[in-house]
Design a protein around this motif. Structure first.
Motif, short mmCIF file in Angstrom:
data_model
loop_
_atom_site.label_atom_id
_atom_site.label_comp_id
_atom_site.label_asym_id
_atom_site.label_seq_id
_atom_site.Cartn_x
_atom_site.Cartn_y
_atom_site.Cartn_z
N GLN A 1 30.98 47.40 -15.24
CA GLN A 1 30.53 46.03 -14.98
C GLN A 1 30.24 45.26 -16.26
O GLN A 1 30.15 44.05 -16.24
N GLY B 1 33.15 45.67 -11.27
CA GLY B 1 33.97 45.94 -12.44
C GLY B 1 35.29 46.43 -11.87
O GLY B 1 35.88 47.36 -12.37
N ALA C 1 38.09 46.61 -14.22
CA ALA C 1 37.69 46.93 -15.60
C ALA C 1 38.78 47.73 -16.32
O ALA C 1 39.34 48.67 -15.75
N GLY D 1 36.20 42.23 -14.72
CA GLY D 1 36.27 43.13 -15.86
C GLY D 1 37.63 43.25 -16.53
O GLY D 1 37.79 44.02 -17.47
#
Ligand code: C5P
Length: 404
Positions: free
Chosen positions: A3, A187, A190, A231
């Motif tokens: 995150q 996230g 990510a 992310g």
């Protein structure tokens, strides 16, 4: 701590022996992909040098409130607005007291007053100072004032630098970093590289005229921001639009479909997800004139040739990313969209019914039906920003199930 990727973390350090642990905290934030800026109080600089934190954060350290040079660079209001979160570690008894009084007598306290970002505070002090009723009252006052916007991390109990044993030790940097990460929702993308096309393309007729369409680029820009907030590292290949360049997104401005194709192909190999939201002109003028075409009494005829299909070209490549296309239709939405899903070899297609004038092109709202090989999902009318968030969630979910 996915995150934290792309987040802007403002770290306030006040004076206490635990300040040395903040160096490790900066490293953890950086490793998670965050952009970190540090504010030090006068006391903090007695314990650890700004140079250490500058080297670790990659940004100059801020400490002066009334310094014209510092304010000319990034002043207290800019810092306050810049931050996605303000972490204070260590927070000394003195700092807690000043914050509880709403004081703004140095840079850190002033930024605390000026920011709307959530606060994450990790106190550190001697056990007697921590237990002191004034410190506890200050803390309660802060918690009452900030409510859910304030997260308190620690302190721990244990052996202290002064030899005392009891509560007041700052929690370890890993725990502070995790508490900071927990403040952010997702996230989902990510570590992934997401490339988007957005807006219209312009196909030159001569140096002053072109063929184009009414695409505003709003949906693509909203998707780029939603991908960034999930992310991802985001590149936005954009035709000419009237939108500000989004923050923390690499913007590649292009004009024609051929430019957009070249910019898109250049990303293959390092692109994980390709989202084609651009309204690419289907045709271009065979040979754009080098000079302005003079008006005459005769009709003129433009010879048009088909533009390459960018998303289909990307999806046909050996280094094919997860590919998402759009379909704007006025009838037979599902059938046309599903045909394009197959013909263009897409993973997902987002279909809009553009026969309804209040949504779609140029509007701030949109609705969509999303199709993939063995599923579909409908999104009723909502803001393009909200829809973008939902679409990114769905895309992340499909990537996950494909990778299983
Ligand atoms: O075929 P159609 O234009 O309806 O397909 C729309 C989808 O294909 C969109 O995702 C659009 O960005 C993409 N497209 C493209 N290159 C083109 C035409 C469309 O990438 N030349």
């Amino acid at each position: 701590m996915q995150q934290l990727c792309n987040r802007r973390i403002l770290l306030g350090i006040s004076g206490g022996i635990a300040a040395y642990k903040s160096a490790e905290l900066v490293r953890l934030f950086k490793r998670a992909g965050a952009d970190v800026r540090v504010i030090m109080t006068q006391g903090a600089m007695e314990f650890i040098t700004p140079l250490t934190l500058q080297a670790l954060s990659g940004n100059p350290v801020h400490h002066a409130l009334l310094d014209s040079e510092a304010e000319a660079g990034m002043g207290h209001i800019e810092l306050a607005k810049w931050a996605d979160v303000l972490v204070i570690a260590p927070a000394s008894a003195n700092l807690l007291a000043r914050l509880a009084q709403g004081m703004g007598n140095d840079l850190l306290t002033t930024v605390c007053l000026a920011t709307e970002a959530p606060l994450c505070i990790a106190p550190a002090m001697n056990q007697a100072m921590w237990r002191d009723p004034m410190t506890q009252a200050n803390l309660k006052r802060l918690q009452d004032a900030h409510g859910k916007n304030l997260t308190l991390v620690g302190p721990n109990a244990g052996e202290q630098a002064c030899g005392d044993v009891g509560p007041g030790r700052m929690v370890e940097p890993e725990q502070i970093a995790q508490a900071t990460a927990n403040l952010f929702e997702t996230g989902l993308l990510a570590g992934l590289h997401v490339v988007l096309t957005a807006g219209p393309t312009r196909e030159a007729i001569d140096p002053v005229r072109y063929i184009s369409n009414h695409s505003s680029g709003k949906m693509g820009y909203a998707l780029a921001e939603a991908a960034r907030d999930a992310g991802a590292k985001v590149m936005l290949i954009s035709g000419p639009v009237n939108l500000p360049a989004p923050d923390r997104i690499e913007l590649v401005p292009v004009n024609s479909a051929l430019d957009m194709l070249a910019a898109s192909m250049a990303t293959l190999g390092k692109c994980d997800v390709f989202i084609a939201s651009a309204a690419v002109a289907d045709y271009r003028v065979v040979q754009a004139a080098d000079h302005k075409i003079k008006k005459s009494d005769d009709d003129i005829h433009l010879s048009l040739t088909k533009n390459p299909d960018i998303v289909a070209t990307v999806a046909a490549h050996t280094e094919r990313p997860f590919t998402v296309g759009f379909a704007a239709e006025t009838q037979n939405l599902e059938q046309y969209a599903r045909n394009k899903l197959v013909q263009k070899n897409l993973d997902i297609i987002v279909a809009n019914d553009v026969s309804k004038s209040h949504i779609g092109f140029n509007s701030d709202d949109n609705a969509a039906k999303v199709f993939w090989v063995d599923g579909q999902r409908q999104f009723d009318v909502m803001s393009k920003r909200q829809l973008a968030k939902q679409l990114i969630k769905l895309i992340a979910g499909q990537i996950n199930s494909k990778n299983k």
